[in-house]
Every structure is written in structure tokens, then in C-alpha cells.
Design an enzyme around this catalytic site. Structure first.
Site, PDB file in Angstrom:
ATOM      1  N   ASP A   1       0.053  -6.110   3.434  1.00  0.00           N
ATOM      2  CA  ASP A   1       0.512  -4.976   4.230  1.00  0.00           C
ATOM      3  C   ASP A   1      -0.069  -5.150   5.628  1.00  0.00           C
ATOM      4  OD1 ASP A   1       1.545  -2.372   4.972  1.00  0.00           O
ATOM      5  OD2 ASP A   1       1.411  -1.816   2.861  1.00  0.00           O
TER       6      ASP A   1
ATOM      7  N   ASP B   1       2.650  -9.307   8.088  1.00  0.00           N
ATOM      8  CA  ASP B   1       3.625  -8.637   8.953  1.00  0.00           C
ATOM      9  C   ASP B   1       5.005  -9.233   8.675  1.00  0.00           C
ATOM     10  OD1 ASP B   1       5.167  -7.517  10.916  1.00  0.00           O
ATOM     11  OD2 ASP B   1       3.914  -8.164  12.594  1.00  0.00           O
ATOM     12  N   ILE B   2       5.900  -8.443   8.093  1.00  0.00           N
ATOM     13  CA  ILE B   2       7.212  -8.973   7.711  1.00  0.00           C
ATOM     14  C   ILE B   2       8.076  -9.315   8.916  1.00  0.00           C
ATOM     15  CG2 ILE B   2       7.212  -7.798   5.476  1.00  0.00           C
ATOM     16  CD1 ILE B   2       9.232  -5.792   6.797  1.00  0.00           C
TER      17      ILE B   2
ATOM     18  N   TYR C   1      18.337   4.367   6.731  1.00  0.00           N
ATOM     19  CA  TYR C   1      17.688   3.859   5.522  1.00  0.00           C
ATOM     20  C   TYR C   1      18.744   3.393   4.527  1.00  0.00           C
ATOM     21  CZ  TYR C   1      14.858   4.078   1.219  1.00  0.00           C
ATOM     22  OH  TYR C   1      14.225   3.795   0.035  1.00  0.00           O
TER      23      TYR C   1
ATOM     24  N   LEU D   1       0.817  -1.212   0.000  1.00  0.00           N
ATOM     25  CA  LEU D   1       0.000   0.000   0.000  1.00  0.00           C
ATOM     26  C   LEU D   1       0.853   1.266   0.000  1.00  0.00           C
ATOM     27  CD1 LEU D   1      -2.980  -0.930   2.351  1.00  0.00           C
ATOM     28  CD2 LEU D   1      -2.707  -1.235  -0.112  1.00  0.00           C
TER      29      LEU D   1
END
Length: 344
Positions: A58, A76-77, A165, A34
């Protein structure tokens, strides 16, 4: 059965290599679907392989339009068994891993960025190894740092980013290469520049000013840029971005000299996109108020060298700055007209 189409700009694809030997299309899971790229990629892949073969996932509650568009599941990763259940239940072949905290947001919550961007990636990589999946993980211009050559930035060079990141993305690139050489995992990765789209609102990234300006212009607002006017960064329009992703996914294994490639379409500064936008909105009011994102941008590439992608698997962009401005305003005009009609 949906048939894939050979892109006219690329002659490197032969037949239907990316289909199963029995003719069935691949079944594809998109994590973090998403976000900015997920919905567009799902639409593209569903056109090529069929709606039921592309599963969006997602942790966000989907809209009615997303639910109606095709399969959507909670994913959920950080929960390995949750991902494992999806892969097994839906018989997944390819996994596109978008879940991540972006640059500016990650700097505000480093522990969460480490969990999502690194621990989540570990689950995806181990799952892909276990079930022999083809896995795509996007990287970024943020994977480079102040010690990297900035104009141009080649595919292989010193990186050493200064954001969590960027650090997590370099980690992902190297981990993917390791899994490929150690276990034979079919890992594929592209370093994307700033991506410009009319489908989603700006999400706090360092390059999102180049999306915000279109919204402000069409809504008659003053545009305040958080970068200096001469800050040059690589960019691409979302259609080019998604097409490059698909072309990388289906590129024959023998054409890939690397597992990670730079891709880009153009480079411009805030003052250059302001000039392009003012051709459509001459009275746009602009001011510059650099914030913490300026320090991030100052460590990133100014011009991306993507010659290896162009040579190895035939990458070609289609949109330059002028063409991108035209299509952005066309799309946003249609969206505003539709919203006005619904409001009435």
C-alpha cells in the site's frame, strides 16, 4: 510448508492445482492491502500458504501489528517500475488488486479516481501479462446502472453505471476479458455487493451505513442513515466475501465459463437491518436523512443473481442477516472490552 484445506461447502476443487508443480505454494501480492478487504484476505491466505508467501502492499504507513504479521512493502500502483520491482524481487505468482477509490469518494475527486482506478489498473494488467501472473480484480454492484434490471440483476446484462467508480469497474471487467482472450492472461473477477466487517471503520461507501449502524448501536449513539428506509441493496459478511475470493482464485480453469461473476449472500433495506439490530439493542434511536449517496443507491441492484457462480464453481454463502448481526456484535463487544482493558 502451509497446506491448503478443501472447503466443506465446495466439491469443485481437485487436489492441489493451485500449487506449483514442485509442490511450492503460490507467492501472492495484494495491492491496496490496508483497505477493508486487504488485511482479512492476507490473514486468510497466510493461513493457507504461509506467512512469507503473501506480501501486503500500500502507500499508507502500516501499523506495528501489520508489520509484525508478515511481509509489507510500499507499492504505488501508478508507478509501473515500483510494482515491477516487487513482482520480480518477491517472485510473485498471483496478484490481487484492491487499490481503488470507492463510489462516494470517487465522485468527489473524479480525476484522482481515473488515475487510481483506471491508470493503476492498466499497470497491473500489463505487469500481469508480462510476468504471466494470475490476477484478481474485484468489481462491484456499482458496475450496474439505472438501465440494468434491479431485481434480480443477472450476471450478463446491460450495465452503464452513473459513477466514475462503476465506469472504472466495467472498464476493468472488459479489459480483463480482452487480455484473457487476446493474451491468455488468467484474469479473474467477482462483483461484490456491500461488504460488512467489524475490522475496519466505515470508509465513505454507499453501503457503509450497514457497518455504521453496528458501531453506533454498541457505542450508544443515535444512528442517522443517509439512505431511505426502503432502499434495498445486496450485501454479504466479510468472511463470505473473502472465502468467495479465494474459491474463485483456486477454481479450476475449466470450471470458469466467465471471467467475471456476481456473488452475494443477502439483500436488505435500512429498515430491515434496523429491525435486526434492535433485537440486540431495542432502544436504538434511528433517523433518516438521505444525501447524495441515495442517488447512487437508486441506480444499483436490489437483488443480485449469483446463480452462475453457484453452478460453475460451487459458491455458497454461510451468513444471513441474523447470523451476521450476531457475529458483528460479538466481535465489536470483544474489541471494546480489549480497548477498555488497554485504557486502564
Amino acid at each position: 510448508m502451509a497446506h491448503c484445506t478443501r472447503p466443506s461447502v465446495n466439491t469443485h476443487y481437485i487436489g492441489r492445482r493451485h500449487y506449483h508443480s514442485n509442490g511450492d505454494p503460490p507467492r501472492i501480492l495484494i495491492t491496496g492491502s490496508l483497505g477493508q478487504l486487504g488485511t482479512g484476505l492476507a490473514r486468510l491466505l497466510r493461513e493457507k500458504y504461509g506467512i512469507e508467501n503473501v506480501i501486503m502492499s500500500d502507500i499508507v504507513k502500516p501499523t506495528k501489528d501489520i508489520v509484525k504479521s508478515g511481509p509489507y512493502v510500499f507499492g504505488d500502483i501508478l508507478d509501473f517500475k515500483c510494482l515491477q520491482e516487487i513482482v520480480v524481487t518477491y517472485r510473485i505468482d498471483w496478484l490481487v488488486h484492491f487499490s481503488a477509490l470507492l463510489s462516494a469518494i470517487g465522485e468527489q475527486n473524479v480525476p484522482l479516481a481515473i488515475r487510481v482506478n483506471i491508470e493503476g489498473l492498466h499497470n497491473v494488467m500489463e505487469l500481469s501479462k508480462q510476468y504471466n501472473l494470475r490476477v484478481f480484480v474485484p468489481s462491484t454492484i456499482g458496475a450496474f446502472g439505472p438501465d440494468s434490471p434491479r431485481n434480480p440483476t443477472p450476471n450478463i446484462t446491460i450495465q452503464r453505471p452513473r459513477t466514475i467508480y462503476g465506469v472504472s469497474k466495467v472498464h476493468g471487467e472488459l479489459l480483463g476479458e480482452y487480455y484473457h482472450h487476446k493474451f491468455g492472461l488468467d484474469f479473474r473477477c467477482l462483483r461484490f455487493p456491500g461488504v460488512i466487517s467489524s475490522d475496519t471503520q466505515p470508509g465513505g461507501g454507499t453501503t457503509d451505513y450497514a457497518v455504521q449502524i453496528f458501531h453506533d448501536a454498541i457505542e450508544g449513539k443515535d444512528f442517522e442513515c443517509y439512505l431511505k428506509p426502503t432502499t434495498r441493496l445486496p450485501m454479504m459478511y466479510i468472511d463470505d466475501c473473502l472465502r468467495s475470493l479465494w474459491e474463485m482464485l483456486v477454481a479450476p480453469e475449466e470450471s470458469l465459463r466467465r471471467r467475471t461473476y456476481n456473488v452475494t449472500a443477502m439483500s436488505f433495506s435500512p429498515e430491515e437491518i434496523v429491525s435486526a439490530v434492535r433485537k440486540h439493542f431495542p432502544n436504538l434511536s434511528v433517523s433518516y436523512k438521505p444525501d447524495s449517496r441515495q442517488y447512487i443507491a437508486d441506480t444499483w441492484p436490489e437483488v443480485f443473481d449469483d446463480s452462475e457462480a453457484r453452478q460453475d464453481w460451487g459458491w455458497r454463502h454461510q451468513y444471513n442477516l441474523e447470523a451476521m448481526c450476531q457475529i458483528m456484535f460479538d466481535n465489536l463487544h470483544r474489541q471494546h472490552q480489549l480497548e477498555a482493558t488497554v485504557a486502564r
